[in-house]
Motif scaffolding. Structure first.
Motif, PDB file in Angstrom:
ATOM      1  N   UNK A   1      26.592  31.834  38.853  1.00  0.00           N
ATOM      2  CA  UNK A   1      25.869  32.267  37.659  1.00  0.00           C
ATOM      3  C   UNK A   1      26.550  31.750  36.392  1.00  0.00           C
ATOM      4  N   UNK A   2      27.880  31.672  36.405  1.00  0.00           N
ATOM      5  CA  UNK A   2      28.627  31.232  35.227  1.00  0.00           C
ATOM      6  C   UNK A   2      28.776  29.714  35.164  1.00  0.00           C
ATOM      7  N   UNK A   3      28.370  29.007  36.221  1.00  0.00           N
ATOM      8  CA  UNK A   3      28.537  27.550  36.253  1.00  0.00           C
ATOM      9  C   UNK A   3      30.002  27.143  36.332  1.00  0.00           C
ATOM     10  N   UNK A   4      30.804  27.947  37.052  1.00  0.00           N
ATOM     11  CA  UNK A   4      32.242  27.692  37.172  1.00  0.00           C
ATOM     12  C   UNK A   4      32.617  27.610  38.655  1.00  0.00           C
ATOM     13  N   UNK A   5      32.540  26.421  39.256  1.00  0.00           N
ATOM     14  CA  UNK A   5      32.876  26.317  40.682  1.00  0.00           C
ATOM     15  C   UNK A   5      34.370  26.573  40.930  1.00  0.00           C
ATOM     16  N   UNK A   6      34.660  27.128  42.089  1.00  0.00           N
ATOM     17  CA  UNK A   6      36.046  27.382  42.489  1.00  0.00           C
ATOM     18  C   UNK A   6      36.698  26.091  42.957  1.00  0.00           C
ATOM     19  N   UNK A   7      37.926  25.832  42.508  1.00  0.00           N
ATOM     20  CA  UNK A   7      38.690  24.687  43.002  1.00  0.00           C
ATOM     21  C   UNK A   7      39.179  24.953  44.417  1.00  0.00           C
ATOM     22  N   UNK A   8      39.529  26.205  44.692  1.00  0.00           N
ATOM     23  CA  UNK A   8      40.001  26.652  46.011  1.00  0.00           C
ATOM     24  C   UNK A   8      39.326  27.977  46.326  1.00  0.00           C
ATOM     25  N   UNK A   9      38.884  28.116  47.534  1.00  0.00           N
ATOM     26  CA  UNK A   9      38.267  29.374  47.937  1.00  0.00           C
ATOM     27  C   UNK A   9      39.321  30.392  48.324  1.00  0.00           C
ATOM     28  N   UNK A  10      38.991  31.677  48.210  1.00  0.00           N
ATOM     29  CA  UNK A  10      39.936  32.710  48.623  1.00  0.00           C
ATOM     30  C   UNK A  10      40.060  32.761  50.147  1.00  0.00           C
ATOM     31  N   UNK A  11      41.223  33.195  50.627  1.00  0.00           N
ATOM     32  CA  UNK A  11      41.443  33.364  52.063  1.00  0.00           C
ATOM     33  C   UNK A  11      42.358  34.560  52.272  1.00  0.00           C
ATOM     34  N   UNK A  12      42.376  35.057  53.484  1.00  0.00           N
ATOM     35  CA  UNK A  12      43.212  36.214  53.806  1.00  0.00           C
ATOM     36  C   UNK A  12      44.466  35.755  54.535  1.00  0.00           C
ATOM     37  N   UNK A  13      45.640  35.926  53.922  1.00  0.00           N
ATOM     38  CA  UNK A  13      46.876  35.526  54.604  1.00  0.00           C
ATOM     39  C   UNK A  13      47.228  36.525  55.708  1.00  0.00           C
ATOM     40  N   UNK A  14      47.953  36.049  56.701  1.00  0.00           N
ATOM     41  CA  UNK A  14      48.448  36.970  57.720  1.00  0.00           C
ATOM     42  C   UNK A  14      49.563  37.810  57.096  1.00  0.00           C
ATOM     43  N   UNK A  15      49.909  38.948  57.674  1.00  0.00           N
ATOM     44  CA  UNK A  15      51.005  39.743  57.110  1.00  0.00           C
ATOM     45  C   UNK A  15      52.311  38.967  56.987  1.00  0.00           C
ATOM     46  N   UNK A  16      52.649  38.155  57.980  1.00  0.00           N
ATOM     47  CA  UNK A  16      53.890  37.372  57.925  1.00  0.00           C
ATOM     48  C   UNK A  16      53.808  36.309  56.832  1.00  0.00           C
ATOM     49  N   UNK A  17      52.645  35.656  56.700  1.00  0.00           N
ATOM     50  CA  UNK A  17      52.474  34.651  55.641  1.00  0.00           C
ATOM     51  C   UNK A  17      52.620  35.270  54.270  1.00  0.00           C
ATOM     52  N   UNK A  18      52.010  36.434  54.058  1.00  0.00           N
ATOM     53  CA  UNK A  18      52.078  37.101  52.754  1.00  0.00           C
ATOM     54  C   UNK A  18      53.529  37.428  52.403  1.00  0.00           C
TER      55      UNK A  18
END
Length: 169
Positions: free
Chosen positions: A129-146
């Motif tokens: 709606x804002x005409x602002x594409x994401x450069x990177x999409x969100x993702x869910x890190x694993x607990x160890x990665x976080x």
């Protein structure tokens, strides 16, 4: 305050603790120092030891399996390496991809790091709606990665190779 990585007796990452807590665990012989800060030491009347960066528990601790990393604003900023998902500049805020006013939730898959200018410009709209594409999409890190990403933030060059590889994976 410095954070110290705590490894289980089997060398698997458990958590991070403050430098003071790590020193107490070492002094109580509950943990051993696996890696220390090269130039920092803790000195007292009866003690002189290096400031621990990574400690390993002497006894194995059984940890219940955690499927998901808990969501937090700080976690989103660390996950996205403090880079705005819209323009790539330094991010200081967290933006909801689907705004909360439209039913968006505080979750890993609905939040991205954002600079305050882009967060304000996007306002109460979706990126489309804002005409602002994401450069990177969100993702869910694993607990160890976080946990490893949080620890490695700003200290990658000082971490051991095996830990840096685990944080980057």
């Amino acid at each position: 305050m410095r954070e110290t990585l705590v490894l289980n007796a089997s060398f698997e990452p458990l958590s991070t603790v403050t430098m003071n807590r790590a020193i107490v665990l070492v002094l109580q012989n509950k943990a051993v120092v696996e890696q220390a800060h090269p130039a920092l030491r803790v000195r007292g009347a009866l003690v002189d030891l290096p400031v621990p960066r990574v400690i390993r528990l002497c006894r194995y601790v059984r940890v219940p399996f955690r499927r998901r990393a808990p969501w937090s604003r700080r976690g989103v900023l660390v996950r996205d390496q403090h880079r705005c998902a819209y323009c790539g500049r330094r991010a200081t805020t967290v933006d909801h991809v689907v705004p909360r006013s439209q039913g968006g939730a505080d979750s890993w898959l609905n939040t991205v790091a954002s600079c305050s200018q882009d967060n304000h410009r996007k306002a109460d709209r979706t990126p489309e709606q804002a005409g602002m594409p994401l450069l990177r999409g969100p993702f869910e890190p694993t607990p160890a990665d976080a946990m490893l990403l949080a620890l490695a933030q700003g200290e990658r060059e000082a971490l051991p190779g095996w830990l840096t590889a685990a944080a980057a994976a």
